[in-house]
Structure formats: C-alpha cells, structure tokens
Enzyme design. Structure first.
Site, short mmCIF file in Angstrom:
data_model
loop_
_atom_site.label_atom_id
_atom_site.label_comp_id
_atom_site.label_asym_id
_atom_site.label_seq_id
_atom_site.Cartn_x
_atom_site.Cartn_y
_atom_site.Cartn_z
N HIS A 204 0.83 -1.21 0.00
CA HIS A 204 0.00 0.00 0.00
C HIS A 204 0.86 1.25 0.00
O HIS A 204 1.93 1.28 0.60
CB HIS A 204 -1.05 0.00 1.11
CG HIS A 204 -0.54 0.10 2.52
ND1 HIS A 204 -0.38 1.29 3.17
CD2 HIS A 204 -0.21 -0.85 3.41
CE1 HIS A 204 0.04 1.07 4.41
NE2 HIS A 204 0.16 -0.23 4.59
N ASP A 223 5.93 1.21 6.97
CA ASP A 223 4.50 0.98 6.69
C ASP A 223 3.98 2.01 5.71
O ASP A 223 3.52 3.07 6.12
CB ASP A 223 3.71 1.02 8.01
CG ASP A 223 2.27 0.61 7.85
OD1 ASP A 223 1.89 0.12 6.79
OD2 ASP A 223 1.51 0.80 8.82
N GLU A 257 -5.25 2.28 2.24
CA GLU A 257 -5.28 1.05 3.06
C GLU A 257 -5.58 1.39 4.50
O GLU A 257 -6.35 0.70 5.18
CB GLU A 257 -3.93 0.32 2.94
CG GLU A 257 -3.91 -1.07 3.59
CD GLU A 257 -3.46 -1.08 5.05
OE1 GLU A 257 -3.52 -2.14 5.68
OE2 GLU A 257 -3.07 -0.02 5.57
N GLU A 258 -5.00 2.49 4.97
CA GLU A 258 -5.14 2.85 6.38
C GLU A 258 -6.55 3.34 6.73
O GLU A 258 -6.87 3.52 7.90
CB GLU A 258 -4.10 3.92 6.75
CG GLU A 258 -2.64 3.53 6.50
CD GLU A 258 -2.12 2.46 7.45
OE1 GLU A 258 -2.90 1.92 8.26
OE2 GLU A 258 -0.91 2.16 7.36
N ASP A 285 3.53 -5.90 3.45
CA ASP A 285 3.17 -4.72 4.22
C ASP A 285 4.03 -4.67 5.49
O ASP A 285 3.78 -5.39 6.44
CB ASP A 285 1.68 -4.79 4.59
CG ASP A 285 1.19 -3.51 5.24
OD1 ASP A 285 2.01 -2.61 5.47
OD2 ASP A 285 -0.02 -3.43 5.51
N HIS A 364 2.84 3.62 12.43
CA HIS A 364 1.72 4.55 12.66
C HIS A 364 2.11 5.71 13.58
O HIS A 364 1.25 6.29 14.23
CB HIS A 364 0.46 3.84 13.21
CG HIS A 364 -0.19 2.97 12.19
ND1 HIS A 364 -1.45 2.40 12.37
CD2 HIS A 364 0.22 2.53 10.97
CE1 HIS A 364 -1.76 1.68 11.30
NE2 HIS A 364 -0.76 1.74 10.45
N1 BES Z 1 0.78 -2.53 8.19
C1 BES Z 1 -0.41 -2.62 8.96
C2 BES Z 1 -0.80 -4.05 9.30
C3 BES Z 1 0.30 -4.78 10.03
C4 BES Z 1 0.71 -4.35 11.26
C5 BES Z 1 0.91 -5.89 9.49
C6 BES Z 1 1.73 -4.99 11.94
C7 BES Z 1 1.92 -6.55 10.16
C8 BES Z 1 2.34 -6.08 11.38
C9 BES Z 1 -1.56 -1.96 8.18
O1 BES Z 1 -1.16 -0.85 7.46
C10 BES Z 1 -2.61 -1.52 9.18
O2 BES Z 1 -2.38 -0.65 9.96
N2 BES Z 1 -3.76 -2.17 9.15
C11 BES Z 1 -4.82 -1.85 10.05
C12 BES Z 1 -6.13 -2.36 9.53
C13 BES Z 1 -6.58 -1.76 8.20
C14 BES Z 1 -7.95 -2.27 7.83
C15 BES Z 1 -6.60 -0.25 8.25
C16 BES Z 1 -4.55 -2.50 11.42
O3 BES Z 1 -3.68 -3.35 11.53
O4 BES Z 1 -5.27 -2.17 12.34
ZN ZN Z 2 0.56 -1.16 6.42
#
Ligand code: BES
Ligand code: ZN
Length: 394
Positions: A204, A223, A257-258, A285, A364
């Site tokens: 993403h 990320d 994506e976020e 990711d 984040h």
């Molecule tokens: N990169 C993260 C997901 C992630 C976190 C993968 C830690 C591996 C290790 C992704 O960008 C994210 O933040 N996803 C959200 C959910 C999405 C539907 C917005 C999350 O993990 O809460």
């Molecule tokens: Zn991510």
C-alpha cells in the site's frame, strides 16, 4: 422447492434493508465491517467523528464518551482490541454489494522447485540491491510530508509511483484506478505470453501517523514504503532480464489502506465483477524492520490454506538461510484480505504479525522513519517477490 430459494432471497432483501435503514446513517457516517467476539462479521453505521476520536485515542479510549454513545460494544471491542490500526473495514462505498461476494476459488499449487528456475538464484537474486531499496524508501518517506489518503497532498505519492513504474514497464503497461478520495491506486503489468490469468504482487502506498486526514508528518517508511520498494525492484529485475511469464504479472500499489483497505477493495471488487482470473496475490506490508540477526520472513496464515502452505514452502526452498516465521492477524489487517474477501487466494509476507514481540514499535507514528530500517535484510523480500511471481506465472 421454491420456498428455500425464496427465503434466501428474502434474507438478502432483509439484510439490504437493515443496512439501508440503520438509524445513524444520516450525516457524516461510515459503514464499518468488523468481527465480533464469536468471529462473525458485523456491519454498523458509525459517525465519522467517533472514528476520528477512536483513531486519535489509541490505548486510552473513554467508552463512556458521548461521541461513541451510539456505537455497539461489539464495534468498540473490535476497534480497541487492535494494536494501532482502526480494527475495521470501511465498506461505505460498497454497501450495496457487501452480501454479494464471489465464493473463494480454491486452487492447487505445484510444490516450489528452485531447480526449475535456476536463473533466479544464479542471476536475478544477485541483482537485488539494498541501496536501491533505500533510495526508494528515502523518497517516499522524506520527499512527501505525508501519504495520508485524506490529506491535501494525497495524490502526489501515487503520481510519483505511476511515473516510476512507467520508467520500468513502459507507460502502456501502467494504469491509475481512481477511488472516491483523491489518491488513486497504481497498477503496473508485465503481460503474459499465453494466458489471461494474473499473479499479483502488492503493497500500500498511503501512510498514517494517527489520522489519515491530517497534514501531519507521516513518513510510513516501514508501513508501507518498504513494501512499495520491493514492488519496484522486483519489476526492475524482471524487466532488466527480459522475463515474461505465461501468466500476466501485476504490481499493485494501493491507496487508502489505512482507511480500511479502501483502494484494494475497489480494485478487487472490480476484478471480481469483470470475472478476472487471479491465481495468487501476495501482499508485502512492513518488511524492513529487522532487529534480529537473521532476516525474518513472517507468513500470515489467516488466509487460503493452500496458498499459505505453498508460500511457506517457497521461503524454505529459496531462502533456507533465513528465519521462516508464521503469525496471524485475526482481522483484516492488510490488502490481501480484500482479495480473499472477493474470492481470490491471497497471502501476506511481512517482517512480523501485529501481535508479535518483534513488531516495529514506531509504525503509525511520526517515528516510522528510514533510520530504523535494515535494507540488507529487506533484500530477502525482493527475492521472495521474484520467486513468487516466477513460480506462479511460469
Ligand atoms: N501494516 C499494517 C498491518 C500490520 C501491522 C501488518 C503490523 C503486520 C504487522 C496496516 O497498514 C494496518 O495498519 N492495518 C490496520 C487495519 C486496516 C484495515 C486499516 C490495522 O492493523 O489495524
Ligand atoms: Zn501497512
């Protein structure tokens, strides 16, 4: 035998009605989808203000606050149980189709076999460059203040990615897929020689440091600028060696994506409604935060069992020196879910799962910067990208 059919039709109509008639739908509300404690999917309309409040109060949410008063406890549970992300899928744009999913088309995959593709380990793998990956992540995380999908500068990183891909595969093979917000998805392809089937490698392009609508600094180096760097270099090496598979190889850089897998939902739904045949999708990711002595490749095991097992075999067969780790998200944590949800086998390889102790503590936040990353280890993910698409597209 008319009744059962009719009753399922009725059930569908009732589901649609309940979605449309939800009390808090008016005004600035989003339709979110999440899993409840029993693992069942729920949808609920939630005021945008409540979602903003939850995104900004990670770890210290006041569940009695007026702003979240209309939310179910199941939704609050789902959102507050995840580490740093929103904990839900935003399906507002897709409310008329949430119940009409294509069933997962399962496939059998031949065991990965490096001796069938000696050029990978003999030539392609030697062309992978840590410096090249660094340079890409440097631009994405430092030349753009934020890649937040709702910021005023959301479009710029997508256009830069489009330009880079055009330089690699030629402009005829790059397309933008627009979203309802001002950040398009970017798709680049290496056409196959004799098949309409598709293999996808994805990441993403957006970033966040809390609120994807703010103009605040959100470097998102790990990320997921790191994932985008893997796409570029995989494509570059394939093109430099004149590689063409029998299946088409596509590189997808998703927007939003976020915000709840927004861009990838748009693309995956489009492919499903066009009847596209995607044989395998791999999401990368967060790949470059590598604090251990050996590179760790984490296969997330929540999705299609056959592809997950095959991907683990792929890591072992091609990168026997590295550490293969498995983990789970337990929720829709990245774009591979959008594909699985639309009936296509998908998998993700990352540096860790969201609940692992080796999780990047900076993701984040404004500290998700390039100096915390290890590109000598990230090169292993380019090798995985190459092996994945060559084995799948052969
Ligand atoms: N990169 C993260 C997901 C992630 C976190 C993968 C830690 C591996 C290790 C992704 O960008 C994210 O933040 N996803 C959200 C959910 C999405 C539907 C917005 C999350 O993990 O809460
Ligand atoms: Zn991510």
């Amino acid at each position: 035998m008319l009744w059962p059919r009719f009753s399922s039709l009725l059930a569908l109509v009732l589901i649609f009605n309940s979605v449309h008639a939800a009390p808090s739908q008016s005004g600035d509300a989003r339709l979110i989808q999440f899993k409840d404690a029993s693992g069942d999917l729920q949808t609920e309309w939630v005021p945008q203000a409540a979602l903003n409040y939850l995104a900004g109060s990670r770890g210290s949410v006041d569940r009695t606050a007026d702003i979240v008063a209309d939310m179910s406890s199941a939704a609050l549970d789902a959102i507050t149980s995840v580490n740093r992300g929103p904990g839900f899928l935003d399906v507002t744009e897709f409310q008329n189709t949430v119940t009409e999913k294509r069933a997962l088309k399962k496939r059998a995959y031949a065991t990965p076999n490096p001796s069938n593709y000696p050029f990978l380990q003999d030539t392609y793998f030697n062309q992978v460059s840590a410096d090249g990956l660094y340079d890409i992540v440097d631009v994405l995380s430092n030349n753009f203040t934020t890649r937040g999908y709702h910021s005023s500068v959301a479009r710029a990183p997508a256009l830069w990615i489009q330009q880079q891909f055009e330089g690699i595969v030629g402009s005829a093979n790059v397309t933008l897929v627009e979203n309802s917000f001002n950040q398009p998805n970017v798709i680049a392809k290496i056409p196959g020689t004799n098949s309409s089937e598709i293999v996808i490698l994805a990441a993403h392009l957006d970033s966040t440091s809390g609120d994807p609508g703010s103009e605040n600094r959100a470097p998102g180096a790990d990320d997921d600028a790191s994932g985008i760097s893997i796409l570029f270099q995989t494509a570059q090496i394939l093109v430099a060696n004149g590689y063409q598979g029998s299946r088409t190889i596509e590189f997808h850089a998703y927007a939003g994506e976020e915000g709840g897998l927004l861009g990838s939902q748009t693309v995956a739904r489009q492919y499903a409604s066009d009847g596209a045949e995607v044989v395998a999708m791999l999401q990368m990711d967060m790949v470059a935060y590598q604090p251990s002595d050996k590179p760790v490749l984490t296969v997330l095991t929540d999705t299609d069992a056959a592809l997950v097992a095959w991907t683990q075999d792929l890591v072992t067969a091609y990168l026997s020196e590295d550490t293969l780790h498995t983990s789970t998200c337990g929720y829709a944590c990245s774009d591979h879910y959008s594909w699985e949800d639309n009936g296509y086998p998908a998998v993700s390889i990352d540096e860790s799962g969201p609940y692992d102790s080796s999780l990047n503590p900076y993701y984040h936040t404004m500290q998700d910067t390039i100096d915390h990353l290890d590109f000598d280890k990230a090169v292993e993910f380019v090798k995985m990208g190459l092996a994945f698409v060559v084995e799948q597209a052969a």
